[in-house]
Design a protein around this motif. Structure first.
Motif, mmCIF file in Angstrom:
data_model
loop_
_atom_site.group_PDB
_atom_site.id
_atom_site.type_symbol
_atom_site.label_atom_id
_atom_site.label_comp_id
_atom_site.label_asym_id
_atom_site.label_seq_id
_atom_site.Cartn_x
_atom_site.Cartn_y
_atom_site.Cartn_z
ATOM 1 N N LEU A 72 0.836 -1.201 0.000
ATOM 2 C CA LEU A 72 0.000 0.000 0.000
ATOM 3 C C LEU A 72 0.870 1.249 0.000
ATOM 4 O O LEU A 72 1.756 1.399 0.838
ATOM 5 C CB LEU A 72 -0.909 0.002 1.232
ATOM 6 N N ASP A 73 0.638 2.135 -0.960
ATOM 7 C CA ASP A 73 1.315 3.434 -0.992
ATOM 8 C C ASP A 73 0.486 4.410 -0.176
ATOM 9 O O ASP A 73 -0.675 4.640 -0.469
ATOM 10 C CB ASP A 73 1.444 3.948 -2.433
ATOM 11 N N GLY A 74 1.054 4.964 0.864
ATOM 12 C CA GLY A 74 0.330 5.890 1.725
ATOM 13 C C GLY A 74 -0.106 5.197 2.997
ATOM 14 O O GLY A 74 0.316 4.086 3.309
ATOM 15 N N SER A 75 -0.987 5.856 3.736
ATOM 16 C CA SER A 75 -1.425 5.294 5.013
ATOM 17 C C SER A 75 -2.725 4.509 4.848
ATOM 18 O O SER A 75 -3.504 4.743 3.925
ATOM 19 C CB SER A 75 -1.620 6.405 6.041
ATOM 20 N N LEU A 76 -2.941 3.596 5.772
ATOM 21 C CA LEU A 76 -4.161 2.787 5.756
ATOM 22 C C LEU A 76 -5.390 3.670 5.934
ATOM 23 O O LEU A 76 -6.383 3.528 5.217
ATOM 24 C CB LEU A 76 -4.100 1.722 6.852
#
Length: 90
Positions: A72-76
């Motif tokens: 995953l690119d970025g935060s959940l």
């Protein structure tokens, strides 16, 4: 905004826990093979199958799975929030 993210993460975790509970409650393959229904030549559940889950649930599973694997690119929270913005409910 933080409250919304926490709520979405909580919902995602609840869905994952519920899915794991259903999988744990399912009988094993060995138990199915020795059941009276398999001896009688019948296969599958005795009743109708439930409706498929909405696409939103599948998307949440994909996002959380990507987060857990590091894909995953970025935060959940941001990813779940972005997905929830387009969800209109069912």
């Amino acid at each position: 905004m933080n409250r919304r993210r926490l709520t979405l993460v909580g919902v995602a975790l609840a869905v994952l826990v519920a899915t794991a509970g259903v999988a744990a409650a399912a009988p094993s393959e060995n138990a199915r093979e020795s059941s009276p229904a398999s001896e009688a030549g019948q296969q599958g559940p005795p009743g109708e199958l439930p409706d498929p889950v909405p696409e939103f649930v599948l998307d949440v599973h994909r996002i959380v799975s990507d987060f857990l694997t590091g894909a995953l690119d970025g935060s959940l929270g941001d990813s779940l929030s972005d997905r929830a913005d387009g969800f209109s409910g069912a």
